[in-house]
Design a protein around this motif. Structure first.
Motif, short mmCIF file in Angstrom:
data_model
loop_
_atom_site.label_atom_id
_atom_site.label_comp_id
_atom_site.label_asym_id
_atom_site.label_seq_id
_atom_site.Cartn_x
_atom_site.Cartn_y
_atom_site.Cartn_z
N GLU A 155 -2.67 16.09 -6.40
CA GLU A 155 -3.81 16.45 -5.55
C GLU A 155 -4.37 15.22 -4.84
O GLU A 155 -4.71 15.27 -3.66
CB GLU A 155 -4.91 17.13 -6.37
CG GLU A 155 -4.52 18.45 -6.98
CD GLU A 155 -3.69 18.29 -8.25
OE1 GLU A 155 -3.74 17.22 -8.90
OE2 GLU A 155 -2.98 19.25 -8.60
N ALA A 156 -4.48 14.12 -5.58
CA ALA A 156 -4.97 12.88 -4.97
C ALA A 156 -3.98 12.38 -3.90
O ALA A 156 -4.39 11.90 -2.85
CB ALA A 156 -5.17 11.81 -6.04
N THR B 133 -4.50 14.36 -0.79
CA THR B 133 -5.72 13.91 -0.11
C THR B 133 -5.45 12.63 0.69
O THR B 133 -5.88 12.51 1.84
CB THR B 133 -6.85 13.67 -1.14
OG1 THR B 133 -7.07 14.86 -1.87
CG2 THR B 133 -8.12 13.24 -0.44
N VAL B 134 -4.75 11.70 0.08
CA VAL B 134 -4.43 10.45 0.76
C VAL B 134 -3.55 10.71 1.98
O VAL B 134 -3.79 10.19 3.07
CB VAL B 134 -3.75 9.45 -0.21
CG1 VAL B 134 -3.18 8.26 0.53
CG2 VAL B 134 -4.74 8.99 -1.26
N VAL B 135 -2.53 11.55 1.81
CA VAL B 135 -1.63 11.86 2.92
C VAL B 135 -2.38 12.57 4.04
O VAL B 135 -2.11 12.35 5.23
CB VAL B 135 -0.41 12.68 2.42
CG1 VAL B 135 0.39 13.23 3.58
CG2 VAL B 135 0.46 11.81 1.54
N ALA B 136 -3.36 13.39 3.71
CA ALA B 136 -4.17 14.07 4.73
C ALA B 136 -4.94 13.07 5.57
O ALA B 136 -5.11 13.27 6.78
CB ALA B 136 -5.11 15.07 4.07
N THR B 137 -5.40 11.98 4.96
CA THR B 137 -6.13 10.97 5.74
C THR B 137 -5.20 10.25 6.71
O THR B 137 -5.66 9.71 7.71
CB THR B 137 -6.81 9.93 4.83
OG1 THR B 137 -5.81 9.22 4.11
CG2 THR B 137 -7.79 10.57 3.89
N VAL C 7 0.84 -1.20 0.00
CA VAL C 7 0.00 0.00 0.00
C VAL C 7 0.88 1.25 0.00
O VAL C 7 0.57 2.24 -0.67
CB VAL C 7 -0.97 -0.02 1.20
CG1 VAL C 7 -1.67 1.32 1.38
CG2 VAL C 7 -1.99 -1.13 1.02
N HIS C 8 1.96 1.22 0.74
CA HIS C 8 2.87 2.37 0.80
C HIS C 8 3.46 2.67 -0.58
O HIS C 8 3.54 3.84 -0.98
CB HIS C 8 3.98 2.10 1.82
CG HIS C 8 4.96 3.21 1.93
ND1 HIS C 8 4.62 4.48 2.37
CD2 HIS C 8 6.28 3.26 1.66
CE1 HIS C 8 5.68 5.24 2.36
NE2 HIS C 8 6.71 4.54 1.93
N VAL C 9 3.87 1.65 -1.29
CA VAL C 9 4.39 1.86 -2.64
C VAL C 9 3.30 2.42 -3.56
O VAL C 9 3.55 3.35 -4.35
CB VAL C 9 4.99 0.55 -3.22
CG1 VAL C 9 5.26 0.66 -4.70
CG2 VAL C 9 6.25 0.18 -2.46
N LEU C 10 2.09 1.90 -3.44
CA LEU C 10 0.99 2.40 -4.27
C LEU C 10 0.67 3.86 -3.98
O LEU C 10 0.51 4.66 -4.90
CB LEU C 10 -0.26 1.54 -4.07
CG LEU C 10 -0.24 0.16 -4.71
CD1 LEU C 10 -1.55 -0.57 -4.40
CD2 LEU C 10 -0.04 0.26 -6.21
N ASP C 11 0.58 4.21 -2.69
CA ASP C 11 0.21 5.60 -2.40
C ASP C 11 1.34 6.56 -2.72
O ASP C 11 1.10 7.71 -3.09
CB ASP C 11 -0.31 5.78 -0.97
CG ASP C 11 0.74 5.63 0.09
OD1 ASP C 11 1.94 5.58 -0.21
OD2 ASP C 11 0.36 5.54 1.28
#
Length: 126
Positions: free
Chosen positions: A45-46, A49-53, A32-36
């Motif tokens: 921008e996406a 958003t992911v990092v904000a979560t 998941v870390h590699v994907l994000d």
């Protein structure tokens, strides 16, 4: 328990299971870390958003679980190496497991504030 089974349900068996489970959990985290992280190339921008979560208290608890999994996997891996390569390792494997568990508990207590401190401040204020 059926006659002739190898399963004994003792400490060694449970450490074997926990070692495999933590290894799989760590693998999925890395996946998941590699994907994000790759998401930044697709859409910054996406990615933001992911990092904000990831700054939410729920994710902080998951991070604490990740720390728990990594610490147990690493410490138990050292125990497995000792059992495999030390002539008396098999004889002392149970004592080494309890030593690993004790060190793990102490380190997990020490990790509470660094990992969960921000989540506590978010939930209950500074």
């Amino acid at each position: 328990m059926p006659a002739g089974t190898l399963y004994r349900g003792r400490e060694g068996m449970w450490s074997w299971v926990a070692h495999r489970v933590t290894g799989v959990l760590i693998f999925f985290f890395l996946f998941v870390h590699v994907l994000d992280t790759a998401l930044v190339r697709v859409s910054p921008e996406a990615y933001d958003t992911v990092v904000a979560t990831y700054k939410t208290p729920i994710v902080a608890v998951l991070e604490y679980g990740l720390v728990a999994a990594i610490l147990f996997h690493a410490l138990n891996g050292l125990r497995v190496i000792a059992v495999d390569f030390w002539a008396k390792g098999a004889r002392y494997q149970k004592q080494m497991l309890w030593t690993v568990a004790g060190i793990w508990v102490v380190l997990m207590i020490g990790a509470i504030y660094p990992v969960l401190g921000h989540a506590a401040r978010v939930l209950w204020g500074s």
